[in-house]
Design a protein around this motif. Structure first.
Motif, PDB file in Angstrom:
ATOM      1  N   PRO A 211       4.020   2.694  -9.857  1.00 58.90           N
ATOM      2  CA  PRO A 211       3.850   1.325 -10.344  1.00 58.90           C
ATOM      3  C   PRO A 211       2.403   0.832 -10.294  1.00 58.90           C
ATOM      4  O   PRO A 211       2.035  -0.058 -11.056  1.00 58.90           O
ATOM      5  N   THR A 212       1.587   1.415  -9.410  1.00 56.49           N
ATOM      6  CA  THR A 212       0.181   1.030  -9.337  1.00 56.49           C
ATOM      7  C   THR A 212      -0.683   1.754 -10.367  1.00 56.49           C
ATOM      8  O   THR A 212      -1.871   1.493 -10.477  1.00 56.49           O
ATOM      9  N   ARG A 213      -0.107   2.706 -11.091  1.00 56.65           N
ATOM     10  CA  ARG A 213      -0.743   3.468 -12.164  1.00 56.65           C
ATOM     11  C   ARG A 213      -1.831   4.412 -11.652  1.00 56.65           C
ATOM     12  O   ARG A 213      -2.559   4.988 -12.457  1.00 56.65           O
TER      13      ARG A 213
ATOM     14  N   SER B 203       9.184   5.035  -5.963  1.00 54.32           N
ATOM     15  CA  SER B 203       9.834   3.785  -5.562  1.00 54.32           C
ATOM     16  C   SER B 203       9.021   2.605  -6.087  1.00 54.32           C
ATOM     17  O   SER B 203       7.868   2.759  -6.494  1.00 54.32           O
ATOM     18  N   PRO B 204       9.593   1.393  -6.095  1.00 51.97           N
ATOM     19  CA  PRO B 204       8.860   0.215  -6.600  1.00 51.97           C
ATOM     20  C   PRO B 204       7.537  -0.039  -5.884  1.00 51.97           C
ATOM     21  O   PRO B 204       6.570  -0.493  -6.495  1.00 51.97           O
ATOM     22  N   ASP B 205       7.482   0.247  -4.574  1.00 50.48           N
ATOM     23  CA  ASP B 205       6.234   0.032  -3.834  1.00 50.48           C
ATOM     24  C   ASP B 205       5.318   1.249  -3.858  1.00 50.48           C
ATOM     25  O   ASP B 205       4.236   1.229  -3.283  1.00 50.48           O
ATOM     26  N   GLY B 206       5.766   2.342  -4.509  1.00 48.04           N
ATOM     27  CA  GLY B 206       4.941   3.536  -4.646  1.00 48.04           C
ATOM     28  C   GLY B 206       4.825   4.371  -3.399  1.00 48.04           C
ATOM     29  O   GLY B 206       4.036   5.320  -3.358  1.00 48.04           O
TER      30      GLY B 206
ATOM     31  N   PRO C  22       0.634  -8.511 -10.405  1.00 47.17           N
ATOM     32  CA  PRO C  22       1.928  -7.841 -10.516  1.00 47.17           C
ATOM     33  C   PRO C  22       1.775  -6.384 -10.938  1.00 47.17           C
ATOM     34  O   PRO C  22       0.834  -6.015 -11.620  1.00 47.17           O
ATOM     35  N   TYR C  23       2.725  -5.511 -10.502  1.00 48.17           N
ATOM     36  CA  TYR C  23       2.799  -4.178 -11.060  1.00 48.17           C
ATOM     37  C   TYR C  23       3.273  -4.300 -12.503  1.00 48.17           C
ATOM     38  O   TYR C  23       4.081  -5.162 -12.844  1.00 48.17           O
TER      39      TYR C  23
END
Length: 624
Positions: free
Chosen positions: A238-240, A290-293, A21-22
């Motif tokens: 979100p993936t940092r 965005s949530p998906d980056g 998970p992110y």
């Protein structure tokens, strides 16, 4: 590496990628960030699942740069701060929680002026970082962006929390910082506090302060920057592994305003591969991935008619391609603060008493569904400044346990590497049980998280199950007094009357006394099986008891109890696969609560001790 093993590795890599998970999509993150605070007594509570407007104790002060934190397990509010003071969950100032240096000192505020970070290894303690604006005066000196911190312990003041004595207003950096500050979770139970310097330091730099169980590193990791700014805004994907930096309002020609993207290494704290995607007055307010980056949203002040929200596709490293994807989402009511929460982007809009949203930020163009004023703040309150409550990130740790080339020995019980009643498990079939009972080959995985020492661990255990060898169920041959098996196995252990025979580990065993003999074997895959009992009545006339009576034991698999239907006075014995007996008696109900999950052998004998029959029993957890 064999083709089969290579295929397994590739499949497992895909499983891990899909299941991991992110950090900002986990329950822990949503709980810890579900209460937001603003400048003038305004707040929002997401703990019910929807946004509910609240009133807080903040009344004026810095205006910009507010932060709050809630319990990561329960979601209940712990405390919040505007950089001047710290209030507890009862909206009361902590006894030692006032007079903070940094954000708001001398009335000069900072856009990202407050950041709350859980102390790694200390479940009850938090760092409260406060970043001052340019021109702040304290101790009779003028500073251009200085960074301080205090340490809050939630167990002090009767559980309401307070700053630890002697750990207040500790100076960390006074070298001319801009107003951009964000916390980013590292790869191994650590945190990076990322700040940006102005050109007054000599050249624009990114500084990443490493926060571990040993404390805050005194020397930050330095990376070259491009843009000079006294105002600014940082955001992390979100993936940092990507950051965006929007520089401030273009008051002076020497300030290089705009928006840039860069790579961030969460293992080392380094910023690299900086590309510019917008120049001029862009990026004066805030920005968000965005949530998906794959998308980036931010303000653009270059429009004569006011502030507009921009959308850029950033799923490529090419700056020209990114620039060409520019889409004007819409006009806003003022400079925006941005925050990504539960797959929605929330925005303040200037001094308006409302919050706007981008409902589908993964989608391009108008499909992103921008809506103005979707949340109304309480009457008499206001978000005031173009900022949003700072994001709290918990120390993270990712681990993957992969079990390859495991043989299927009949049925199989898969167990996670870390087991606890407090852990929530999700298996590949969406089961939430503590283990998985399988009877076929395939690839299986379970993902879960657990906390140790204030660090939230994400773990994925993967199992590759293949069919066992074609070697048959062990059957004992008898040649006068010499016992053997009809097939060849890897290991042997002979037993007499349920007791292991010392040193009887050869393929054959010579019977020296009467009794019930059996053999435990394992094959080349490590699968263990046990032959049925064979009775020796004398050393020259061996014969096998062939009783057709069947055992009726149910349920199977069993959890709490096993019910046995047999003749009155029959003797019941329950064996582990290695032949050790764990129960002997004549009860018709066997309690199994204290028996570990696994495969066992139930054996029934007559009152005279003669073997009747045997049956495999599978013990599973009650919730299954």
């Amino acid at each position: 590496m064999s083709k089969f093993l290579l295929m397994i590795v590739m499949l497992l890599a895909n499983i891990i990628t899909q299941a991991q998970p992110y950090y900002n999509q986990t329950k822990a993150f949503l709980n810890e960030n579900n209460f937001w605070v603003f400048a003038h007594r305004a707040g929002i509570d997401f703990s019910s699942g929807t946004a509910v407007s609240q009133q807080t104790a903040i009344n004026g002060g810095s205006g910009e740069g507010n932060a709050s934190v809630s319990d990561w397990e329960k979601g209940s509010l712990l405390f919040y701060s505007n950089g001047d003071s710290i209030w507890n969950a009862n909206h009361q100032a902590m006894p030692n929680g006032f007079g903070l240096y940094g954000n708001g000192t001398s009335g000069i505020s900072s856009r990202q002026g407050v950041c709350i970070v859980p102390v790694p290894g200390q479940s009850s303690q938090y760092y409260v970082f406060s970043l001052s604006g340019q021109g702040t005066i304290f101790k009779n000196q003028t500073h251009k962006g200085s960074l301080f911190y205090s340490v809050v312990d939630r167990t002090l003041d009767g559980g309401r929390g307070d700053i630890i004595p002697g750990k207040k207003n500790i100076a960390l950096d006074t070298t001319s910082l801009s107003e951009a500050m964000i916390a980013i979770a590292g790869n191994n139970c650590d945190i990076w506090l990322l700040v940006h310097t102005s050109i007054d330091f000599g050249k624009p730099l990114y500084k990443a302060y490493h926060i571990t169980e040993n404390g805050i590193a005194s020397q930050p990791v330095l990376s070259d920057g491009r843009r000079d700014a006294f105002q600014g805004w940082l955001s992390v994907s979100p993936t940092r592994n990507r950051i965006a930096f929007g520089s401030g309002i273009n008051f002076l020609p020497t300030w290089n305003c705009g928006m840039e993207l860069a790579t961030f290494n969460p293992a080392e704290g380094k910023v690299s591969d900086i590309i510019t995607i917008a120049n001029g007055d862009a990026g004066a307010g805030g920005c968000s991935f965005s949530p998906d980056g794959k998308m980036l949203y931010f303000d653009d002040l270059s429009f004569a008619q006011g502030v507009h929200i921009m959308q850029y596709k950033i799923d490529t490293p090419d700056s020209a391609t990114i620039a060409s994807s520019r889409y004007v989402v819409g006009a806003t009511l003022g400079g925006n603060g941005y925050k990504l929460y539960n797959d929605t982007i929330y925005m303040t809009q200037g001094l308006q008493p409302s919050i706007s949203t981008i409902v589908q930020p993964n989608l391009a163009g108008s499909a992103c569904n921008y809506k103005q004023a979707t949340i109304t703040l309480p009457i008499g309150t206001s978000a005031q400044a173009p900022t949003l409550c700072a994001e709290v990130v918990r120390p993270l740790s990712y681990s993957h346990s992969v079990l390859l080339d495991t043989a299927l020995c009949g049925s199989y019980l898969l167990n996670p590497g870390v087991q606890s009643d407090d852990i929530t498990y999700t298996w590949n079939n969406n089961s939430s049980n503590t283990s998985m009972f399988i009877e076929g080959e395939g690839i299986y995985w379970v993902k879960y998280n657990y906390s140790t020492g204030g660090c939230l661990h994400y773990r994925i255990d993967s199992f590759v199950i293949q069919k066992r060898s074609t070697e048959p169920f062990p059957v004992i041959n008898v040649d006068q007094d010499l016992l053997s098996t009809t097939a060849t196995y890897t290991t042997y252990q002979w037993m007499l009357d349920g007791v292991l025979i010392e040193n009887a580990t050869n393929p054959t065993h010579r019977a020296t006394q009467n009794g019930l003999y059996r053999v435990i074997v394992s094959d080349s895959y490590g699968c263990i099986d046990t032959a049925d009992n064979y009775e020796v009545t004398n050393q020259t006339g061996l014969h096998i008891i062939n009783n057709p009576e069947k055992i009726h034991a149910y349920p199977n698999p069993a959890s709490a109890q096993l019910y046995i239907e047999s003749n009155e006075g029959s003797i019941h014995m329950l064996y582990r696969p290695d032949g050790r007996i764990i129960y002997r008696g004549s009860d018709k109900i066997l309690p199994l609560q204290s028996v570990a999950n696994g495969i066992y052998i139930l054996e029934i004998r007559s009152q005279t001790g003669q073997f009747v029959n045997s049956q495999k029993i599978i013990k599973i957890s009650e919730q299954q």
